[in-house]
Scaffold this active site. Structure first.
Site, PDB file in Angstrom:
ATOM      1  CD  GLU A 113      -2.799  -1.108   2.489  1.00 20.52           C
ATOM      2  OE1 GLU A 113      -3.614  -2.035   2.630  1.00 20.52           O
ATOM      3  OE2 GLU A 113      -2.707  -0.145   3.295  1.00 20.52           O
ATOM      4  N   PRO A 114       0.306   2.428  -0.243  1.00 23.99           N
ATOM      5  CG  PRO A 114      -1.018   4.094  -1.228  1.00 23.99           C
ATOM      6  CD  PRO A 114      -1.086   2.694  -0.708  1.00 23.99           C
TER       7      PRO A 114
ATOM      8  CD  GLN B 108      33.080   3.125 -15.646  1.00 23.62           C
ATOM      9  OE1 GLN B 108      31.889   3.376 -15.490  1.00 23.62           O
ATOM     10  NE2 GLN B 108      33.987   4.066 -15.864  1.00 23.62           N
TER      11      GLN B 108
ATOM     12  CG  HIS C 299      30.329  -2.988 -22.916  1.00 24.18           C
ATOM     13  ND1 HIS C 299      30.420  -3.936 -21.922  1.00 24.18           N
ATOM     14  CD2 HIS C 299      30.135  -3.677 -24.073  1.00 24.18           C
ATOM     15  CE1 HIS C 299      30.281  -5.144 -22.449  1.00 24.18           C
ATOM     16  NE2 HIS C 299      30.115  -5.013 -23.753  1.00 24.18           N
TER      17      HIS C 299
ATOM     18  CD  GLU D 210       8.516 -10.468  -4.425  1.00 28.29           C
ATOM     19  OE1 GLU D 210       9.301 -11.305  -3.947  1.00 28.29           O
ATOM     20  OE2 GLU D 210       7.746 -10.713  -5.360  1.00 28.29           O
TER      21      GLU D 210
END
Length: 392
Positions: A132-133, A340, A342, A367
């Site tokens: 919930e919020p 990093q 790449h 979760e």
């Protein structure tokens, strides 16, 4: 003697899934990346997903966790871990058909006929409405209420961050129950969308935002037959689902993503030449790839231990917190290192790295946040519920 090697049958199943991913899912990556870069969906649209599910079913990949009495393969947790890890080696988010959430199998026969069977057959979509919020990780602080009114219950409140909330035909909703003005704990209810609840999509940082929604319940009336379990027993029902997700599903995602990312890093390091040398000859690059591999190995062993415990009826509570924390932090470190390595190419939307960089960040939040899981681990140790380092 301890043996962490899956059986030959389990490894063969994993190979079947690996072949399916290579043949059916990975070839879609370039198109989905391009589609996303042009403002389109960065995920499989329903028609694409349905077609892939049918091809998977023809290959025998259907109902992998479903009991045989419902037409499934009823594979054990170790096999399911291997399957999920293989599926997560691509960012093309896909699930096999013929399955239903574990919690639905605990219901009475009437509920099974109405919800479980149609979910397995793909006729209905389920969502798990707990957060919930004002009550995410602190799930005991729920404010959605179910007030007894004659033979019915009146549901009021709001749920948020609900996966599949927009697509769901029904929801398993956790409410603070009130009977004759007295609070009776948390109870779960199976509530059809047609009963009157609504959903609103939530746009998120990752590519899976289309699956998450806020649900609103305003004087939604349901009969007592909608109650899933005894009054006040809802929280234990919720924990059954949460423990499995933390112990197995999050780690499987971390394993699949990390393994693929390390493969990208190795290929790039061997082929990219700077100042006359391949990156693979740079000590810092070697160390970075090695750190990724060490963490991947550790995650695999943690996940296999959890799957073994699940198959043997062991207690997953402590290991679920350990695995969830390590999976989220580990995969985020891996994707950061590989990006990093790449350089600008990793940051571009031409490769999956940027896509995963956004997607896996949520694993440290959903979760149960890192902080909640560490608090759980620390409490278990300080209260003497577990011994330090106990893994068997």
């Amino acid at each position: 003697m301890l043996n962490f090697r899956p059986s030959d049958e389990e490894l063969a199943i994993a190979q079947t899934v690996r072949d399916f991913v290579s043949k059916e899912l990975k070839p879609l990556e370039a198109n989905i990346l391009q589609r996303g870069a042009n403002g389109g969906p960065e995920y499989l649209i329903p028609e694409e997903h349905a077609g892939l599910r049918e091809r998977a079913k023809n290959a025998g990949l259907w109902g992998i966790d479903t009991p045989e009495e419902y037409g499934g393969a009823d594979l054990n947790w170790v096999a399911q871990l291997l399957i999920e890890s293989e599926l997560r080696s691509t960012f093309v988010s896909f699930t096999f058909g013929g399955s239903a959430p574990e919690v639905l199998y605990t219901l009475g026969e009437e509920h099974k006929e109405r919800y479980l069977v149609p979910t397995i057959e793909g006729e209905k979509v389920f969502c798990f409405a707990l957060s919930e919020p004002g009550a995410g990780s602190d799930a005991r602080n729920l404010r959605t209420t179910a007030v007894k009114s004659g033979d019915d219950w009146i549901i009021n409140g709001e749920k948020t961050w609900i996966s599949w909330g927009n697509e769901a035909d029904y929801a398993l909703v956790f409410c603070r129950t009130v009977v004759d003005g007295e609070e009776r704990g948390i109870t779960s209810f199976l509530i059809d969308r047609e009963a009157g609840w609504t959903s609103t999509p939530i746009a998120l940082m990752g590519a899976s935002h289309h699956r998450v929604a806020t649900l609103s319940f305003q004087d939604v009336r349901v009969p007592d037959s909608a109650r899933a379990g005894d009054v006040g027993a809802g929280f234990s029902t919720a924990l059954q689902t949460i423990y499995r997700g933390r112990a197995i599903e999050g780690p499987a995602l971390a394993i699949g993503v990390s393994q693929r990312l390390i493969e990208f890093a190795i290929e790039h390091a061997n082929n990219r030449v700077t100042f006359g040398k391949p990156l693979a000859e740079r000590e810092n690059i070697k160390m970075s790839i090695a750190e990724c591999e060490v963490e991947l190995q550790a995650m695999k062993l943690l996940a296999l231990n959890a799957a073994w415990r699940g198959d043997t009826g062991g207690d997953l509570r402590h290991l679920a917190a350990v695995n969830k924390y390590y999976a989220g932090t580990m995969v985020n470190r891996v994707v950061d290192r590989v990006m990093q390595i790449h350089g600008a190419m990793g940051y571009s939307r031409e490769m999956p790295i940027e896509h995963w960089y956004r997607d896996v960040r949520v694993l440290r939040i959903l979760e149960g946040t890192d902080e909640i899981n560490l608090m759980t681990v620390g409490r278990n140790l300080l209260k003497g519920y577990v011994k330090p380092g106990a893994v068997y």
